[in-house]
Design a protein around this motif. Structure first.
Motif, PDB file in Angstrom:
ATOM      1  N   GLU A 127      52.024  18.664  14.036  1.00  0.00           N
ATOM      2  CA  GLU A 127      51.870  18.840  12.603  1.00  0.00           C
ATOM      3  C   GLU A 127      52.822  17.836  11.967  1.00  0.00           C
ATOM      4  O   GLU A 127      54.018  17.819  12.259  1.00  0.00           O
ATOM      5  CB  GLU A 127      52.200  20.269  12.179  1.00  0.00           C
ATOM      6  N   THR A 128      52.301  16.989  11.111  1.00  0.00           N
ATOM      7  CA  THR A 128      53.078  15.895  10.542  1.00  0.00           C
ATOM      8  C   THR A 128      53.551  16.264   9.148  1.00  0.00           C
ATOM      9  O   THR A 128      52.747  16.577   8.267  1.00  0.00           O
ATOM     10  CB  THR A 128      52.243  14.607  10.486  1.00  0.00           C
ATOM     11  N   LEU A 129      54.869  16.218   8.951  1.00  0.00           N
ATOM     12  CA  LEU A 129      55.500  16.622   7.704  1.00  0.00           C
ATOM     13  C   LEU A 129      56.242  15.430   7.100  1.00  0.00           C
ATOM     14  O   LEU A 129      57.140  14.874   7.727  1.00  0.00           O
ATOM     15  CB  LEU A 129      56.482  17.765   7.949  1.00  0.00           C
ATOM     16  N   VAL A 130      55.850  15.035   5.896  1.00  0.00           N
ATOM     17  CA  VAL A 130      56.486  13.907   5.213  1.00  0.00           C
ATOM     18  C   VAL A 130      57.416  14.442   4.130  1.00  0.00           C
ATOM     19  O   VAL A 130      57.064  15.388   3.405  1.00  0.00           O
ATOM     20  CB  VAL A 130      55.423  12.975   4.609  1.00  0.00           C
ATOM     21  N   PHE A 131      58.598  13.816   4.015  1.00  0.00           N
ATOM     22  CA  PHE A 131      59.581  14.232   3.017  1.00  0.00           C
ATOM     23  C   PHE A 131      59.741  13.114   1.994  1.00  0.00           C
ATOM     24  O   PHE A 131      60.242  12.043   2.288  1.00  0.00           O
ATOM     25  CB  PHE A 131      60.908  14.572   3.705  1.00  0.00           C
ATOM     26  N   PHE A 132      59.275  13.404   0.778  1.00  0.00           N
ATOM     27  CA  PHE A 132      59.171  12.434  -0.302  1.00  0.00           C
ATOM     28  C   PHE A 132      60.034  12.892  -1.470  1.00  0.00           C
ATOM     29  O   PHE A 132      60.175  14.100  -1.719  1.00  0.00           O
ATOM     30  CB  PHE A 132      57.703  12.338  -0.722  1.00  0.00           C
ATOM     31  N   SER A 133      60.587  11.939  -2.192  1.00  0.00           N
ATOM     32  CA  SER A 133      61.347  12.259  -3.389  1.00  0.00           C
ATOM     33  C   SER A 133      60.899  11.364  -4.535  1.00  0.00           C
ATOM     34  O   SER A 133      60.753  10.148  -4.349  1.00  0.00           O
ATOM     35  CB  SER A 133      62.849  12.062  -3.143  1.00  0.00           C
ATOM     36  N   PRO A 134      60.649  11.944  -5.726  1.00  0.00           N
ATOM     37  CA  PRO A 134      60.294  11.103  -6.870  1.00  0.00           C
ATOM     38  C   PRO A 134      61.363  10.061  -7.182  1.00  0.00           C
ATOM     39  O   PRO A 134      61.058   8.931  -7.541  1.00  0.00           O
ATOM     40  CB  PRO A 134      60.140  12.104  -8.017  1.00  0.00           C
ATOM     41  N   LYS A 135      62.615  10.452  -7.010  1.00  0.00           N
ATOM     42  CA  LYS A 135      63.743   9.535  -7.198  1.00  0.00           C
ATOM     43  C   LYS A 135      64.728   9.782  -6.059  1.00  0.00           C
ATOM     44  O   LYS A 135      64.586  10.707  -5.276  1.00  0.00           O
ATOM     45  CB  LYS A 135      64.407   9.760  -8.553  1.00  0.00           C
ATOM     46  N   GLY A 136      65.747   8.945  -5.974  1.00  0.00           N
ATOM     47  CA  GLY A 136      66.722   9.068  -4.892  1.00  0.00           C
ATOM     48  C   GLY A 136      67.667  10.246  -5.084  1.00  0.00           C
ATOM     49  O   GLY A 136      67.589  10.989  -6.060  1.00  0.00           O
ATOM     50  N   LYS A 137      68.568  10.410  -4.112  1.00  0.00           N
ATOM     51  CA  LYS A 137      69.606  11.442  -4.147  1.00  0.00           C
ATOM     52  C   LYS A 137      69.004  12.829  -4.330  1.00  0.00           C
ATOM     53  O   LYS A 137      69.368  13.577  -5.234  1.00  0.00           O
ATOM     54  CB  LYS A 137      70.621  11.152  -5.254  1.00  0.00           C
TER      55      LYS A 137
END
Length: 376
Positions: A127-137
């Motif tokens: 199961e592939t899980l991607v961790f994305f953030s609209p902006k940093g930190k």
């Protein structure tokens, strides 16, 4: 388990070469070998194999899987090909094979291929899980690392991490690693690799947790072609139960490609004022194009205080979208763990942070069976 192997290969020289490898590999015995598919289907049953190594790079090769499954109902089928092709490997699994191996193979590669399907089962594939953030930190790297440890601890099966934050990835620093190979070399070599050989590019950081480190310097981002990165992810899926991918902040070719190839994308943002909700709303407008958006796009807010059910409900209402999890502000614990080269969930398993990460891991494990191998 000892394997009685029936080998089917149309090339005579390859047949002899691989027959020797099988016989020389502990735990494997070659009981029969055939160049002709019809001969293998008509004569091989007398040898009672429990593993069939099947060449599918011949006319109608993929269709042979069903025929061999019918004749050899008690045997596992491991398909063979001259190079890794993600679509073909995925299709062979869906057709009933246990796995896909590059030929010619070494004894170690054969053992690893068999161990993989024995461990993961016939529907193998992370199961592939991607961790994305609209902006940093956003705290996504800390969350990802601790979640990987929690998943591995709970399921006791392999969990992989790919640091695809191609300019500013810091998994190597986070885990205090000095990698000899990174995502740069893995992407460069992917056309010549198989899952067994790709494994050496990952570094072990804990029992059942392995990391593929990011680029050593930001300027190396130009060496990462997106299509090859996608091939790398597809191949890595056959190696792990869960594959966690850290991507750059914001929308860019890398984060978009990884999200499109993932089962689930976690949108992570750190509560530090009033802007994070608006940033998350804007990011969600892109993901809302997905038909099953609430299944594939999950929102997580970090550094939430107070970290309770009421705060989670209020954030969901403000966002106009379900918040999957909230993570408390445990900066002191995280910092202390980093100084000791450990995970926060390891040094303080009783902390609020550990409890929330464990809850997220339980949620992922609980829905895992519904979405495996739905993508190639």
């Amino acid at each position: 388990m000892d394997y009685r192997v029936l080998l089917v290969e149309s090339d005579r020289l390859l047949l002899e070469r691989m027959a020797q490898v099988v016989n020389d590999t502990p735990g494997f015995t070659l009981v029969a070998k055939f160049q002709s598919v019809s001969d293998a289907l008509g004569q091989g049953t007398v040898f009672q194999p429990n593993l069939v190594l099947l060449d599918i790079e011949q006319p109608g090769g993929m269709g042979l899987i069903a025929e061999f499954r019918k004749i050899y109902s008690e045997a596992a089928i491991l398909c063979m090909g001259e190079k890794w092709q993600a679509e073909r490997a995925s299709q062979s699994i869906k057709s009933g094979a246990k796995g896909y191996i590059i030929k010619p193979f070494t004894g170690m590669e054969l053992q690893e291929a068999v161990e993989t399907f024995s461990r993961l089962g016939s529907d193998a594939g992370a199961e592939t899980l991607v961790f994305f953030s609209p902006k940093g930190k956003s705290g996504k790297t800390t969350l990802l690392a601790n979640l990987a440890m929690a998943l591995a601890r709970k399921v006791r099966e392999p969990v992989g991490i790919i640091d695809a934050d191609l300019q500013f990835g810091d998994m190597a620093v986070f885990f205090n690693l000095a990698p000899h190979t990174t995502i740069v070399e893995a992407v460069r070599d992917v056309k010549f690799l198989s899952p067994a050989s790709l494994s050496s590019y990952y570094m072990s950081v804990a029992p059942n947790v392995r990391v593929l480190c990011g680029t050593p310097t930001p300027n190396m981002v130009d060496r990462i072609a997106i299509d090859r990165l996608e091939q790398l992810v597809s191949m890595s899926r056959s190696m792990f139960r869960y594959l966690l991918i850290d991507v750059p902040a914001g929308f860019n070719p890398t984060s978009i490609a990884m999200a499109e190839n993932a089962n689930t994308t976690f949108l992570v943002s750190m509560i530090n004022g009033a802007y994070e909700i608006e940033h998350m709303k804007q990011a969600l407008t892109v993901f809302r194009d997905w038909e099953n958006v609430e299944e594939r796009a999950k929102v997580i807010f970090t550094r939430v205080e107070p970290c309770d059910a009421r705060s989670k409900m209020e954030l969901s209402q403000k966002l106009g979208y379900p918040v999957t999890e909230i993570i408390p502000n445990e900066y002191v614990i995280v910092s202390d763990a980093a100084d000791k080269g450990k995970m926060a969930t390891d040094i303080r398993p009783d902390s609020s942070l550990s409890r929330q990460v464990d809850r997220l891991a339980d949620n992922i494990i609980g829905r895992h069976h519904r979405i495996r191998w739905d993508r190639s």
